[in-house]
Design an enzyme around this catalytic site. Structure first.
Site, PDB file in Angstrom:
ATOM      1  CG  ASP A   1      -1.861   1.135   1.305  1.00  0.00           C
ATOM      2  OD1 ASP A   1      -2.713   1.226   0.415  1.00  0.00           O
ATOM      3  OD2 ASP A   1      -1.762   1.941   2.253  1.00  0.00           O
TER       4      ASP A   1
ATOM      5  CD  GLU B   1      16.473 -14.090   3.810  1.00  0.00           C
ATOM      6  OE1 GLU B   1      15.599 -14.511   4.600  1.00  0.00           O
ATOM      7  OE2 GLU B   1      17.278 -13.187   4.100  1.00  0.00           O
TER       8      GLU B   1
END
Length: 561
Positions: free
Chosen positions: A226, A275
């Protein structure tokens, strides 16, 4: 703060079930769920996560690839959950962390991915950091994590600069200090209940990288960010020197929006995301002056997608649409990112109502317009959008052809911008009215206890029940379009179209053996047939002589025989 989830970063078996297709996001159809308005499981009139979970089979059968959930975090709900008090907790109105976990797992079992909203520009004023910052007074280290400043004027009675809130009025609020005296001011680009973080402070970055890992460990497939353009403010917080600053948005780089420093934040976030296995993604809500600046957010080491607001705000006009499509594809190609296409969301008037009105009224409209015209254009615009290269976003209920509810009584409106008067038009409630599932019953199947915003009479005739299996219904058009899109090898991912000669007001382009023709005009036109009709938003007549009569405001999909 809430208790951490105990899952590790390895994907569970359900996640592995949806993680086998690399780069799935390049051609994904992503469905936005506004949780409070989707499905209510407990009859309190408010949608919740258990309600969303119960309707996941519907979304699978619709044919979407992923579900994006608007915020469900712990929040005082000053701005419908975009004021977050705890980023690691589910607000009780929506359920709890176990509900979120069950929803994610069920979605993965059904082959759906889950994208959650993240709100990093600001927190709630009830966030632990901000509450402590107020309680500890001037000089508190917690105030350094927000934009606290001394005021101007003889006794600090004036705001620190001339910035205006997106919701109207000054972007600054003065606090009362613990000793009862008027004190410092804090920055809030939105409501006063939404203080902006100061991303120059390292603790802010540390916290959000931890929040990312929390939800990635829960198994989410990505984040919609956002106000992705708003995190970094220009050094010194300089005055803009003008009033009615909202009119400048989207036209200029502002000292509080689209600053170049945001990109280093997203490079750090990308390291965290990479990751994790499973091809997880970031999606930017980035309002920028040009599509070229939007492309900066989706460079290879930053985010994966960015909303194409320029396309959303383009009129139903062949020349304008072609120009926007070309600029979008040209801007995304150098950075290797897919284009995205969107027509509606929780912040703008539904496109079935926008297209029912004359061009130029903006993206928040309080006029019903010509309902038949709007729906005809909306159906055509959807087929055009789904034929373009890249990823498409759908907003809940648009597959039912829902219009905006433009006649909500003032006393039931809950959009904070509406009540602040001088900001955005504040008519976002109209696109947030709970959607109808059944022809009748309490709230048309939304839940057993009514709905938090009143639904119109006749809503049941637009419901899922009323449209399912009905040839030519908008719901069946969407189901067919998504099925064809997934089956046709020339649809979906890509970065270009081949434009074909076409009459004025008509768009025609080829993608391999597939051709799309869209008539944006008010009169039927005759074109050469491009093969077999795959799908059409309206009745198209093909003659034995190889000519096709395209009705007004209609899109046709063709495949070479």
């Amino acid at each position: 703060m809430s208790q951490q989830h105990s899952a590790d970063s390895a994907p569970n078996s359900a996640h592995a079930a949806v993680a086998d297709r690399r780069d799935w996001w390049r051609d994904a159809v992503i469905y936005q769920v506004y949780p409070r308005s989707f499905a209510d499981s407990n009859g309190d009139g408010m949608g919740d996560l258990a309600g969303v979970r119960s309707r996941l089979p519907y979304l699978r059968d619709l044919g979407v690839d992923a579900v994006w959930l608007s915020p469900f975090y712990a929040s005082p709900q000053a701005d419908a959950g975009y004021d977050v008090a705890d980023y690691r907790a589910v607000d009780p109105m929506f359920g709890g962390l176990l509900d979120a976990d069950a929803l994610i797992r069920d979605a993965h079992e059904l082959g759906l991915r889950i994208i959650v909203d993240l709100v990093p520009n600001h927190s709630s004023d009830q966030h632990e950091w901000f509450r402590r910052a107020l309680a500890e007074g001037p000089g508190s280290p917690l105030r350094e994590r927000y934009h606290f400043r001394a005021g101007k004027g003889e006794s600090g009675e004036l705001p620190p600069n001339d910035w205006e809130s997106i919701f109207g009025g000054p972007a600054w609020t003065r606090v009362t200090e613990p000793d009862g005296t008027p004190g410092e001011w804090y920055l809030h680009l939105f409501a006063p209940e939404q203080p902006d973080f100061d991303w120059d402070h390292p603790a802010v970055g540390d916290e959000f990288r931890s929040v990312l890992r929390f939800w990635l460990d829960m198994g989410v497939d990505g984040f919609r960010i956002d106000v992705a353009h708003g995190l970094v403010k220009a050094e010194g917080l300089p005055d803009l020197g003008s009033h009615e600053q909202l009119k400048l948005l989207g036209n200029d780089v502002m000292p509080f929006f689209d600053q170049d420093g945001v990109h280093e934040i997203y490079r750090q976030w990308r390291i965290v995301l990479d990751e994790y296995s499973g091809d997880r993604i970031f999606v930017a809500e980035a309002w920028t002056p040009t599509i070229e600046r939007t492309a900066n957010y989706v460079r290879p080491d930053e985010l994966h997608q960015a909303f194409n607001f320029q396309y959303l705000s383009t009129h139903w006009d062949a020349e304008e649409l072609r120009s926007c499509i070309d600029r979008t594809l040209d801007a995304m190609r150098p950075v290797g990112a897919p284009a995205t296409w969107v027509l509606s969301n929780h912040d703008v008037t539904r496109h079935a109502t926008r297209f029912a009105n004359p061009a130029g009224l903006g993206t928040q409209i309080r006029i019903a317009g010509d309902r038949e015209l709007g729906l005809r254009r909306a159906r055509a615009a959807t087929l055009l959008m789904l034929a373009l290269p890249g990823s498409a976003y759908l907003y809940q209920g648009e597959e039912l052809g829902l219009p905006d509810v433009v006649d909500l009584p003032d006393e039931v409106r809950q959009d904070p911008a509406y009540h602040r008067g001088a900001g955005q038009d504040g008519f976002r409630d109209g696109c947030r009215v709970p959607i109808p599932w059944h022809r009748d019953g309490s709230s048309y199947g939304f839940g057993s206890g009514g709905s938090w915003l009143p639904q119109p009479a006749g809503w049941g005739e637009l419901s899922v029940e009323a449209q399912t299996g009905v040839t030519g219904s908008t719901l069946e058009l969407y189901r067919s379009a998504l099925a064809v899109r997934s089956e046709q090898p020339d649809l979906g991912a890509g970065d270009r179209v081949e434009w074909l000669p076409a009459p004025a007001g008509v768009l025609a382009f080829r993608r391999g053996a597939f051709v799309c023709t869209a008539n944006t005009g008010s009169d039927a036109v005759t074109v050469g047939a491009y093969g077999r009709v795959l799908l059409a938003s309206g009745e198209v007549a093909v003659s034995d002589g190889g000519e096709a009569k395209l009705p007004a405001d209609a899109t046709v999909w063709w495949i070479a025989d």
